[in-house]
Each structure stands twice: as C-alpha cells, then as structure tokens.
Design a protein around this motif. Structure first.
Motif, PDB file in Angstrom:
ATOM      1  N   THR A 268     -13.408  -5.670  18.930  1.00  0.00           N
ATOM      2  CA  THR A 268     -12.841  -5.198  17.659  1.00  0.00           C
ATOM      3  C   THR A 268     -11.935  -6.231  16.961  1.00  0.00           C
ATOM      4  OG1 THR A 268     -12.685  -3.092  18.811  1.00  0.00           O
ATOM      5  CG2 THR A 268     -11.654  -3.214  16.634  1.00  0.00           C
ATOM      6  N   THR A 269     -12.173  -6.443  15.669  1.00  0.00           N
ATOM      7  CA  THR A 269     -11.217  -7.172  14.826  1.00  0.00           C
ATOM      8  C   THR A 269     -10.885  -6.270  13.636  1.00  0.00           C
ATOM      9  OG1 THR A 269     -13.028  -8.235  13.629  1.00  0.00           O
ATOM     10  CG2 THR A 269     -12.006  -9.507  15.416  1.00  0.00           C
ATOM     11  N   PHE A 270      -9.700  -6.435  13.068  1.00  0.00           N
ATOM     12  CA  PHE A 270      -9.348  -5.600  11.910  1.00  0.00           C
ATOM     13  C   PHE A 270      -8.292  -6.282  11.048  1.00  0.00           C
ATOM     14  CE2 PHE A 270      -5.202  -4.101  13.451  1.00  0.00           C
ATOM     15  CZ  PHE A 270      -5.325  -4.299  14.815  1.00  0.00           C
ATOM     16  N   GLU A 271      -8.260  -5.891   9.793  1.00  0.00           N
ATOM     17  CA  GLU A 271      -7.216  -6.355   8.876  1.00  0.00           C
ATOM     18  C   GLU A 271      -6.855  -5.223   7.927  1.00  0.00           C
ATOM     19  OE1 GLU A 271      -8.224 -10.010   6.802  1.00  0.00           O
ATOM     20  OE2 GLU A 271      -7.883 -11.210   8.607  1.00  0.00           O
ATOM     21  N   ILE A 272      -5.633  -5.251   7.425  1.00  0.00           N
ATOM     22  CA  ILE A 272      -5.275  -4.364   6.314  1.00  0.00           C
ATOM     23  C   ILE A 272      -4.953  -5.257   5.126  1.00  0.00           C
ATOM     24  CG2 ILE A 272      -3.625  -2.671   5.418  1.00  0.00           C
ATOM     25  CD1 ILE A 272      -3.414  -1.497   8.198  1.00  0.00           C
ATOM     26  N   LEU A 273      -5.659  -5.013   4.024  1.00  0.00           N
ATOM     27  CA  LEU A 273      -5.466  -5.817   2.816  1.00  0.00           C
ATOM     28  C   LEU A 273      -4.635  -5.031   1.814  1.00  0.00           C
ATOM     29  CD1 LEU A 273      -9.206  -6.943   2.470  1.00  0.00           C
ATOM     30  CD2 LEU A 273      -7.366  -8.093   3.711  1.00  0.00           C
ATOM     31  N   GLY A 274      -3.709  -5.714   1.175  1.00  0.00           N
ATOM     32  CA  GLY A 274      -2.882  -5.078   0.143  1.00  0.00           C
ATOM     33  C   GLY A 274      -3.440  -5.494  -1.204  1.00  0.00           C
ATOM     34  N   ALA A 279      -3.792 -13.162  -4.288  1.00  0.00           N
ATOM     35  CA  ALA A 279      -4.898 -13.742  -3.507  1.00  0.00           C
ATOM     36  C   ALA A 279      -4.658 -13.691  -1.997  1.00  0.00           C
ATOM     37  CB  ALA A 279      -5.130 -15.176  -3.949  1.00  0.00           C
ATOM     38  N   GLN A 280      -3.426 -13.916  -1.583  1.00  0.00           N
ATOM     39  CA  GLN A 280      -3.136 -13.867  -0.138  1.00  0.00           C
ATOM     40  C   GLN A 280      -2.869 -12.409   0.223  1.00  0.00           C
ATOM     41  OE1 GLN A 280      -3.533 -16.588   1.778  1.00  0.00           O
ATOM     42  NE2 GLN A 280      -4.228 -17.442  -0.156  1.00  0.00           N
ATOM     43  N   ASP A 281      -3.962 -11.665   0.395  1.00  0.00           N
ATOM     44  CA  ASP A 281      -3.802 -10.207   0.422  1.00  0.00           C
ATOM     45  C   ASP A 281      -3.806  -9.591   1.818  1.00  0.00           C
ATOM     46  OD1 ASP A 281      -6.434 -10.725   0.941  1.00  0.00           O
ATOM     47  OD2 ASP A 281      -7.246  -9.309  -0.522  1.00  0.00           O
ATOM     48  N   ALA A 282      -3.964 -10.403   2.874  1.00  0.00           N
ATOM     49  CA  ALA A 282      -3.966  -9.818   4.222  1.00  0.00           C
ATOM     50  C   ALA A 282      -2.540  -9.464   4.630  1.00  0.00           C
ATOM     51  CB  ALA A 282      -4.582 -10.787   5.213  1.00  0.00           C
ATOM     52  N   LEU A 283      -2.258  -8.166   4.663  1.00  0.00           N
ATOM     53  CA  LEU A 283      -0.924  -7.727   5.081  1.00  0.00           C
ATOM     54  C   LEU A 283      -0.771  -7.902   6.582  1.00  0.00           C
ATOM     55  CD1 LEU A 283      -0.663  -4.392   3.074  1.00  0.00           C
ATOM     56  CD2 LEU A 283       0.579  -6.507   2.614  1.00  0.00           C
ATOM     57  N   ARG A 312       4.664 -10.654   3.055  1.00  0.00           N
ATOM     58  CA  ARG A 312       3.643  -9.912   2.292  1.00  0.00           C
ATOM     59  C   ARG A 312       3.943  -8.420   2.279  1.00  0.00           C
ATOM     60  NH1 ARG A 312      -1.848 -13.158   4.077  1.00  0.00           N
ATOM     61  NH2 ARG A 312      -0.933 -15.235   3.767  1.00  0.00           N
ATOM     62  N   LEU A 313       4.470  -7.889   3.378  1.00  0.00           N
ATOM     63  CA  LEU A 313       4.841  -6.464   3.380  1.00  0.00           C
ATOM     64  C   LEU A 313       5.943  -6.220   2.347  1.00  0.00           C
ATOM     65  CD1 LEU A 313       4.900  -5.548   7.202  1.00  0.00           C
ATOM     66  CD2 LEU A 313       3.133  -4.964   5.539  1.00  0.00           C
TER      67      LEU A 313
END
Ligand code: HAM
Length: 418
Positions: A268-274, A279-283, A312-313
């Motif tokens: 499993t891999t995962f990301e949450i994007l904001g 452009a740098q949207d990976a939270l 980013r958060l």
C-alpha cells in the motif's frame, strides 16, 4: 566594523507573528490525535550517518542522489541532515528495542527535515514533518487504520477539499514481473525520456513514475500499472485495504502513478492532496515498508507509516481556525504610587494561571490603554491611587466596554469566571 544585513538561507523560513499560533494549534491537534490512536512520541537527532539514508531511503532516489545535505564532521564521519524521518524512526526502534518496551510499536515524531530542492511555494529546503510509524503487523487492517488516522488529522485541522489517493506497488515477489512488463512496454522509447529516466530504467525502473519532466509524460502514461501485476497475496491485501476503507466510508481514488519517491515501499502507498494550496499539493504521504527494519539491521518486522508536511498543513488550514491567543488582563497603573502594586498584582495573576501584561516603562495611562488594545487583552485591570487606598481595582471588558470596580482580592476569581 562594517554593518551588513545577513538574510536567512534560501529555502528556509522564519515562523513569526500570527503564523506561530497556527503552528501551535496544529501541534496540539496532531499530538492529541496521535495519542487517541495509541502513538507514543519519540524525538530523534537531526544529524544521522549518511548511510542510514543511502541504505534506508534508497541509493537511486532523488533524495539520496541530489537532495541530501552531506558533510564530513571534524572526526571524519560522513554525516547528513536528515531528509526524512522514517529511517531514523526505524533505527531508534531497533537501537532501543522499542518493540519490547511499548505495548504496541506505534511511534510518532515532529521536527525539521532538510532537502536541497528548488524552493517554491510549499517546497522548502528546511521544512517540518509529522512522522507516524507503526510496526509488527502485516494485516491490511493496519493499513486502513493508518490511512483513516491520516484523514482524521487533516479533518481535525479543519482542512476541506482534499483527495485521498491510494495504490499498491507490490512486493519483492511481484516487482520483477512488473519491472519486466514495464521495460518491455518501454522498449526503444526509453531514448525519448530524460537523462534521469534513462538512468532510472537501468537502476530502478519504478522510479520513472516519479518523473516530473513535461515531455516524458506522454510516454509514461502508456506504461503498465503496478496493480495489474500484483501477486495473489498482494492483490488480496490491497482488496482488503479497500474493503475496510469502504466500510469506513472514506472517499478515495486509486492512482497507478502513486509509486512514491522512496525505495522502501511495498504494497500500500497513499497520499492526501490539498486542493487549495497550489502546485505542491501533497499534504502527506506514506505507505507500507515491510523489509526496511531488516535492511537496517533489525528483526524481520513489518512497518507502515506516513509523514505530513507541516508548512503545507498550515497553508491549507482555514482562516477561521486561526486561534488568536487572548491576554486575560492588561494591568494599567495610574500614577507612580500604583506602579509597584500593579507589577505585584500582575505577578499574582500569572501565578494563578492567567495571562497578564503590565507596563514596565512608566508610560502615560493613555499610552497604556492604547497598548492594551494592541495586546488583544480581554480585560483591562486599572489600578489608580484611589483604588489602591481602598483595596479595589477597576475592570474593563474590552469587547463591551463595560467597567466595574471590585475588591482587589476578588480579581483572580472574577477573571477566572470570565
Ligand atoms: P515524502 O512524501 O517525501 O515522504 O514527504 C512527506 C510529506 O512531507 C510530503 O507529502 C510533503 O507534505 C512534505 N514535504 C516533503 N518535501 C517537502 C519540502 N521540500 N518542503 C515542504 N514540505 C515537504 C516521506 O518523507 C516518508 N518518510 C513518509 C513515510 C513515513 N512513509 C512511511 N512512513
């Protein structure tokens, strides 16, 4: 001596004024949620041996190839500023046998990381991460729990408009089959790709999916997907993860491009994007890394975790979640005789757990009242010579402007009640 202004290092930032309150709130929420999910905080050093990351993060990753701050210390040791926390967390787990010490090996850490990247909005050379890691459980139930916790952190900060993306990158049993399929499909078109990708095709073909070069994308889009080449146990694992996420009623998308930029990932891999931060949207991003503990000299233990970028958060947190810390009392002294009693009263308020400010510069009452306004004080406590004689104080509520005179001895209870 010549005076020169020395500015901060490119890609680093100072956190000042109102922004600090958001960081403090963020840290409070994050610690509270980590505690709720059974994680223990640990703190590891900012400097580590370089080989921890060349072995741990992976020799062929951009982080190790291009971005680490490496130097030789005065004892001739090859040292690096940590570019990420996962290898350090694993090292600490092994070095302190944390698996034996903790009822469940779930640990988290907050702190600065360093990567020599091209700075832009949301991307810095010194940035901060919340890093969350859990060890010893291979079951898909843990993958789902960790992903759900990541969503909870983002939700807990009031961040809206996010996308959760997941993928499975397979394991050492199915990776060779996938790599073969990928190289077959790529064939002679490898020469159309950038120099980095040509190198990746030889050292670690999965890394081709990390490529951001515009001209490469049309070729990369035609390459096979890891989820179509999973072995049966990886396939079952991934469908179990999805089933639990569905039962949790979490919205997610499967993205075959989500291979993540580090070599230790499997399954499993995962990301949450904001979606509101540019452009740098990976939270945050993470995944499972079952072989890593062993690679770094520990027992054969499963591992999974994620790291969130705190800058980013903060960028994604809504304005209404900005918490302005109110000062409970601004103590104003009128006349010279009132100065020392005002300072003593202020000390008493502070000892009683209230936040209090007093003028130490002998300013005029008008100037003090102005300061009180700017300090964001909820109350002004006025101590004049008359009040002093009768053991009284006047209290003014700054929001309504109401003012009353009370016994000096009652002020602590009065402010606590407010
Ligand atoms: P990562 O995707 O490299 O993963 O970084 C995680 C997060 O850190 C990113 O999603 C982003 O929010 C933030 N971040 C990364 N680089 C920068 C930068 N230059 N400036 C600002 N923010 C940045 C890892 O670091 C893995 N260790 C995550 C993990 C933990 N996997 C398993 N456990």
């Amino acid at each position: 001596m010549v005076q020169i202004m020395i500015s901060g290092v490119r890609g680093t930032r100072d956190i000042v004024l109102d922004e600090i309150e958001q960081w403090q709130r963020l840290e409070r929420v994050v610690r509270e949620i980590c505690h709720r999910y059974g994680y223990h905080e640990i703190r590891t050093p900012i400097i580590e041996r370089e080989e921890l990351f060349s072995k741990g993060s992976g020799e062929s990753t951009d982080i190790v190839q291009k971005e680490m701050y490496v130097f030789e210390d005065k004892g001739g040791e090859k040292i690096t500023l940590r570019p990420e926390a996962t290898p350090s967390m694993v090292r600490a787990l092994v070095e302190h046998s944390l698996e034996q010490e903790l009822p469940t090996a779930k640990i988290y850490s907050l702190g600065p990381m360093f990567r020599y990247e091209r700075p832009q909005k949301g991307r810095y050379r010194q940035f901060h991460q919340l890093d969350v890691e859990a060890f010893g459980i291979e079951s898909a139930a843990l993958d789902a729990e960790v992903i759900e916790m990541a969503v909870q952190i983002v939700n807990g900060l009031g961040i809206k408009d996010i996308d959760l993306v997941i993928n499975s990158v397979g394991c050492s049993a199915c990776r060779p089959d996938f790599t073969k399929a990928l190289l077959n499909e790529l064939g002679s078109r490898v020469s159309e790709l950038c120099g980095d990708c040509q190198r990746r095709s030889k050292t670690n073909p999965l890394r081709i999916f990390d490529c951001k070069v515009h001209n490469d994308q049309s070729v990369i889009d035609t390459l096979p997907h890891t989820i179509d080449h999973l072995c049966s146990s990886c396939r079952t694992h991934f469908s179990e993860v999805r089933e639990i996420l569905d039962r949790f009623k979490l919205d997610y998308k499967v993205s075959h491009r989500l291979v993540r930029g580090l070599d230790y990932y499997m399954r499993t891999t995962f990301e949450i994007l904001g979606n509101s931060i540019g452009a740098q949207d990976a939270l945050l991003g993470g995944g499972r890394y079952d072989g890593l503990v062993k690679v770094l000299g520990g027992p054969d233990r499963a591992g999974i975790g994620f790291a969130a970028g705190l800058e980013r958060l903060v960028m994604a947190m809504p304005d209404e979640s900005r918490e302005t810390l109110l000062t409970d009392a601004y103590v104003v002294a009128i006349g010279d005789k009132a100065r020392m009693p005002a300072q003593i009263l202020t000390r008493d308020l502070r000892h009683a757990g209230l936040s209090a400010v007093v003028d130490l510069e002998a300013k005029s009452p008008r100037a003090q009242m102005k300061r009180a306004d700017r300090t964001n004080a909820s109350h002004v406590v006025i101590l004049g010579e008359d009040e002093l004689e009768q053991d009284l104080v006047s209290v003014k509520r700054m929001d309504t402007g109401e003012q009353e005179t009370i016994l000096r001895a009652d002020i602590i209870n009065y402010l606590r009640r407010e």
